[in-house]
Design a protein around this motif. Structure first.
Motif, mmCIF file in Angstrom:
data_model
loop_
_atom_site.group_PDB
_atom_site.id
_atom_site.type_symbol
_atom_site.label_atom_id
_atom_site.label_comp_id
_atom_site.label_asym_id
_atom_site.label_seq_id
_atom_site.Cartn_x
_atom_site.Cartn_y
_atom_site.Cartn_z
ATOM 1 N N ALA A 154 -2.224 -1.700 -6.472
ATOM 2 C CA ALA A 154 -1.313 -1.492 -5.553
ATOM 3 C C ALA A 154 -1.669 -0.207 -4.892
ATOM 4 N N ASP A 155 -2.213 0.978 -5.445
ATOM 5 C CA ASP A 155 -2.693 1.906 -4.844
ATOM 6 C C ASP A 155 -3.756 1.620 -4.018
ATOM 7 N N ALA A 156 -4.462 0.816 -4.493
ATOM 8 C CA ALA A 156 -5.950 0.535 -3.736
ATOM 9 C C ALA A 156 -5.625 -0.353 -2.470
ATOM 10 N N GLY A 157 -4.491 -1.200 -2.296
ATOM 11 C CA GLY A 157 -4.220 -1.837 -1.132
ATOM 12 C C GLY A 157 -3.735 -3.097 -1.183
ATOM 13 N N TYR A 158 -3.731 -3.691 -2.618
ATOM 14 C CA TYR A 158 -3.354 -5.309 -2.712
ATOM 15 C C TYR A 158 -1.773 -5.231 -2.382
ATOM 16 N N ILE A 160 -3.041 -20.043 6.179
ATOM 17 C CA ILE A 160 -3.425 -19.127 5.105
ATOM 18 C C ILE A 160 -3.061 -17.611 5.523
ATOM 19 N N VAL A 161 -2.940 -17.084 4.643
ATOM 20 C CA VAL A 161 -2.602 -15.295 4.745
ATOM 21 C C VAL A 161 -3.805 -14.599 4.820
ATOM 22 N N THR A 162 -3.990 -13.882 5.933
ATOM 23 C CA THR A 162 -5.143 -13.253 6.165
ATOM 24 C C THR A 162 -4.777 -11.725 6.144
ATOM 25 N N LYS A 163 -3.428 -11.194 6.202
ATOM 26 C CA LYS A 163 -3.275 -9.636 6.264
ATOM 27 C C LYS A 163 -2.880 -9.192 4.962
ATOM 28 N N LEU A 164 -2.414 -10.186 4.143
ATOM 29 C CA LEU A 164 -1.825 -9.577 2.639
ATOM 30 C C LEU A 164 -3.005 -9.876 1.589
ATOM 31 N N PRO A 165 -3.606 -8.930 1.009
ATOM 32 C CA PRO A 165 -4.415 -9.381 -0.099
ATOM 33 C C PRO A 165 -3.646 -9.685 -1.237
#
Length: 970
Positions: free
Chosen positions: A160-164, A292-297
């Motif tokens: 979560a800190d990294a950006g997932y 597909i979801v492209t903006k949310l890892p």
């Protein structure tokens, strides 16, 4: 004002920080700790109120005596870009507050190890800010009940800190486990209590450390019984890339995962699939991946990844090894893969203690609708356990080079739960739904479970007197999978506790109870505590409690004990949380709901009769593994001799699997190479076949493996036939090369009682194997299949020469092999049930594989063993064995024979066949008087790169036999 418990935690935490700051950590003594306590109390004098100063010192001494093992990893860097460095980790608030929260409970060594371990996993995923499409799949293997949840909570915080942005936790099959996981993630990641009313957020756990709402993660699920993802939740849920991360804690349930996939497709996905990725006609009623979801890892954490997630349908491959893209996987597997397939940036990490089924996933399995299968193609990590972990190797021991097993004296064998023939009694093995548990014809508990309950009462009392009154204490009763039978057992246990309580309260007919408890204390508890204190001094009770102290505390202790059935409701999981601060004292009675994932807090006593022989299922049932700070010596496991033997056998098999893993890590192998290696493991075939019950064919290579017969016929004509086949082999070999072989090693002289032939041929060995009749239940070792494998290896010039060893070791001498050979039979106890064949736990002693070597080979194999070895408390019989091994292990010996070393040529042309004569009169073998010895054999194959395999087929008749012998697949 802070509660006394909170004062204790605060002082422990701050004193630990002060101790860590000291440069010389080796000088941490009670006096130094006391000095730091005084400093902390000067800062806040209120913390001194009701402070258990001695308890603080004991806790910090215990923490600082711990050591942490080293993780090992098999990694593939295909498509991976390195990204994680110190600059990326600056200002990571989720991880920082989780770390601070852990400091109240864990030693600094354990926290540093968790930090390093979770960094390793995160680094093997992709940078969530990386553009383009990427997908990483890995597996993290821990020990049973060793703290996997804490590890993946740390990973979630860092991810979560990294950006997932989307984090999905697949938390088992039952509501109680999902709810328990939700609560733990509330404490470690969310920082607030999830309730049905989302506007009310009570802070807890990490939220009390950093309550900034700007970093509060969002959560789509809650801790209630109906708190899983659903249509109702989906209707009101919308996310955008700018929002804080979203957490979903969901069951592996078709309805739940279908709704989650629908929501992803209808609300989160932002880009249509390219035409080249269009879908064929629908094969099922599940939502299709159209966008597909492209903006949310995405990060998926799959807890107990070997359970329900694995595709158990056989996938077809063409001659080039390409998968059939029309293949239809099992539903849960299909849905997990479609969710992953719905994101352009995704990572999947499975967590399990029993990775056997995951390793058998085909590494090239792929379908059009689902994408790649869940094979851990990117990495497999073996987590090491800290020194205070109590696992199978400590409870049951590991087989040493002398063939001896030495576990902790915590196991108590029981045999009064059924009649001698196993068909009747309180809990016969083959009982059915609706069974009435009767002992001697009455609705009473058998003496063994009464003793187990007495042990629990004593343990609760001692822990209370030791200052652990507010800690949870649990007892597990696991004797049946049927709810109706569990209900009857629960009623009997409740009645028994009620009678104890009444008699002690009224002082009527209480003398017998006191006499019984005192005898158990004097004859069992005191000597056991003394023995364990000499082995694990930092994990035991204080040892200053007397019987008079216990007697005075008995009534209050029994009054606090509650009886619960574990039936899958969330309430079961919530009870511990509701009793936080006072400690729940509970006897938990259940079946399959207790078998996997659910943690019983403060588990002290287990009464366990279930007889599944599936290796991963049985290991997962071992809820008694884990951490027992300050009360290890009070713990007891009441179980059968058969199950105790099987657990020891499993411990050996799991250890050999990890040794193989270590060797492959040392050689730089990838997860795919490891998967191919493990798929032919004879022990794991049991799991693989049942977990993939639709797959009738399996290609096996036995190179680098050790195969042992452990199941035998009791029919006299077959025993005589196998003996004649053995005599024919020995007569064809002629005079032995050696009698009573001896080998000099750096550890001294190794000696065997028996005979050795060095000039055997493949034809002679194959003739023996073709003539030997293995039992139908010997699924791990089939003589005809081994013979076929040897023939195939002969085609490439391997396994053409053989060493044959006939090994004795008992007291009965068998004279009729031929005029030259007389051998002592060996003893191996029967572990089968009343209607099962003659079966044993283990045939070889580990040192036997060295019988064909010399001191130079010993040293070379030992060097290979040491090079691959990593310290891991979960794999040691005794923490005193922390130094690198001084004997080579079996996998290293077989690798050396296959690859050679400096000055040692490989000997892939030579196999090793062991022959043993089992003593027919051994107790429980069920053989009639006058029966000749039962011939057992083992084969040790050198490692090879020839790639030769043989086809293993299973028919429907064998399926039914298999399930009767090993229990149903999950």
């Amino acid at each position: 004002m802070a509660e006394p418990d909170e004062n204790f935690q605060n002082i422990v935490k701050i004193v630990q920080v002060l101790l860590v700051a000291d440069k010389d950590k080796s000088t941490i003594t009670p006096a130094l700790i006391s000095e730091k306590i005084d400093l902390v109390i000067l800062m806040n004098p209120q913390w001194a109120e009701d402070l258990d100063r001695e308890g603080v010192i004991d806790e910090l001494i215990r923490r600082n005596s711990q050591w942490i093992g080293q993780d090992t990893s098999l990694v593939s860097d295909v498509g991976h870009e390195d990204w994680l460095n110190s600059s990326r980790k600056q200002n990571w608030r989720y991880w920082q507050r989780y770390r601070e929260w852990l400091e109240k409970k864990l030693s600094w060594k354990a926290i540093e190890a968790l930090d390093k371990s979770s960094d390793s996993v995160l680094a093997l995923l992709e940078d969530p800010t990386r553009t383009g499409r990427w997908d990483r799949r890995g597996l993290v293997v821990g020990h049973v009940q060793s703290g996997k949840t804490g590890n993946y909570t740390g990973l979630i915080c860092k991810a979560a800190d990294a950006g997932y942005k989307i984090i999905i936790v697949l938390a088992g099959l039952h509501n109680n486990l999902r709810s328990q996981t939700q609560i733990r993630l509330e404490e470690g990641f969310l920082g607030y209590e999830t309730l049905t009313d989302r506007d009310i957020k009570s802070l807890l756990g990490v939220g009390e450390i950093d309550s900034d709402k700007e970093i509060h993660p969002n959560c789509a699920t809650n801790r209630s019984n109906s708190g899983d993802f659903s249509k109702r939740v989906a209707r009101n849920l919308a996310v955008s890339p700018e929002e804080r991360p979203w957490l979903f804690v969901v069951k592996k349930n078709k309805t739940v995962l279908r709704e989650l996939l629908k929501w992803i497709q209808n609300h989160a996905a932002d880009t249509n699939l390219a035409a080249s990725e269009g879908l064929a006609e629908s094969h099922d009623d599940l939502p299709k991946v159209k966008k597909i979801v492209t903006k949310l890892p995405l990060l998926i954490i799959d807890d107990e990844a070997d359970h329900a997630s694995v595709d158990t349908q056989e996938q077809v491959f063409d001659a080039e090894g390409n998968p059939d893209d029309e293949h239809l996987p099992t539903t849960i597997n299909r849905l997990i893969r479609r969710i992953l397939h719905s994101f352009s940036k995704s990572a999947y990490v499975g967590y399990t203690a029993t990775p056997f089924a995951n390793i058998f996933i085909h590494e090239r399995g792929e379908t059009r609708d689902e994408g790649p299968d869940l094979f851990p193609s990117s990495f497999i990590i073996n987590l090491a356990a800290p020194s205070n972990y109590i696992g199978p190797s400590k409870v049951f021991g590991l087989m040493n080079q002398e063939g001896l097993r030495s576990g902790l004296p915590l196991v108590r064998l029981v045999d009064d739960y059924a009649t001698e023939d196993g068909r009747n009694g309180w809990m016969p093995q083959q009982h059915k739904n609706g069974h009435r548990p009767l002992h001697n014809g009455t609705e009473n508990l058998p003496p063994s479970i009464i003793k187990a309950i007495d042990s629990f009462v004593l343990t609760c009392a001692v822990r209370q007197l030791d200052g652990q009154a507010n800690e949870h204490c649990s007892m597990l009763v696991h004797v049946t999978r049927f709810n109706s039978v569990q209900k009857e057992v629960c009623r009997q246990v409740e009645e028994h506790i009620r009678h104890m309580r009444q008699r002690l309260h009224r002082n009527i007919e209480h003398e017998m109870i006191l006499q019984r408890l005192k005898a158990l204390w004097e004859e069992d508890f005191k000597p056991t505590s003394q023995a364990i204190r000499s082995i694990q001094p930092d994990q035991t009770s204080k040892g200053n409690v007397t019987w008079d102290d216990i007697q005075a505390a008995l009534f209050d202790t029994i009054s606090d004990i509650e009886i619960r059935m574990i039936n899958g409701t969330a309430k079961d999981a919530l009870d511990y949380d509701e009793h936080k601060g006072t400690g729940l004292k509970v006897i938990a009675i259940g079946g399959d709901k207790l078998a996997r994932g659910l943690t019983l807090e403060g588990l002290c006593v287990s009464y366990f009769l279930r007889a599944s022989r599936m290796y991963d299922t049985l290991m997962q049932m071992g809820r008694w593994f884990g951490y027992r700070p300050g009360y290890l010596d009070l713990c007891r496991l009441y179980t059968t001799a058969e199950l105790s033997e099987w657990f020891g056998h499993i411990a050996d098999a799991a250890e050999e699997l990890r040794e193989e893993f270590d060797l492959m890590v040392a050689s730089g192998a990838t997860p795919r190479e490891y998967g191919l290696k493990v798929q032919s493991h004879p022990v794991l075939m049991v799991t693989s076949r049942l977990k993939m019950r639709a797959a009738r064919d399996l290609w096996l290579s036995f190179s680098g493996q050790l195969l042992e017969t452990v199941v035998f016929h009791t029919q006299v004509s077959i025993i005589q036939s196998n003996l004649k086949t053995t005599i024919d082999l020995l007569e064809s070999l002629g005079k032995p090369t050696e009698a009573n072989p001896e080998r000099q090693t750096s550890k001294g002289t190794q000696k065997w009682s028996g005979f050795l032939w060095r000039d055997g041929t493949a034809i002679q060995v194959v003739d023996f194997l073709d003539g030997y009749i293995t039992h139908p239940s010997s699924y791990k070792v089939k003589s005809n299949l081994i013979a076929e494998f040897i023939r195939s290896m002969n085609e490439v010039g391997e396994l053409t020469n053989w060493t044959i060893a006939l090994i004795g070791g008992g007291k009965l001498s068998y004279h009729d092999l031929n005029n030259e050979i007389r051998i002592d039979t060996i003893k191996r106890s029967n572990n089968g049930s009343y209607d099962a064949p003659y079966s044993i736990g283990r045939l070889l002693s580990p040192r036997d594989e060295f019988i064909d070597s010399d001191s130079k080979s010993w040293d070379a194999a030992l060097e290979i063993t040491k090079k691959a070895w990593k310290p891991d408390s979960g794999r040691l019989r005794d923490d005193k064995l922390r130094e690198p091994p001084d004997v080579p292990n079996g996998p290293a010996i077989r690798e050396l024979r296959g690859k050679g070393a400096d000055g040692i040529k490989p000997s892939r042309d030579r196999g090793l066949l062991f022959l043993y004569l089992l003593e027919p009169s051994e107790k429980g073998a069920k053989l009639i008087e006058g029966t000749p010895p039962v011939v057992a054999f083992a084969v040790s194959f050198p490692g090879s790169t020839a790639g030769k395999q043989v086809l293993y087929k299973v028919n429907s008749v064998e399926w039914h036999q298999w399930e009767r012998e090993y229990g149903p697949a999950e």
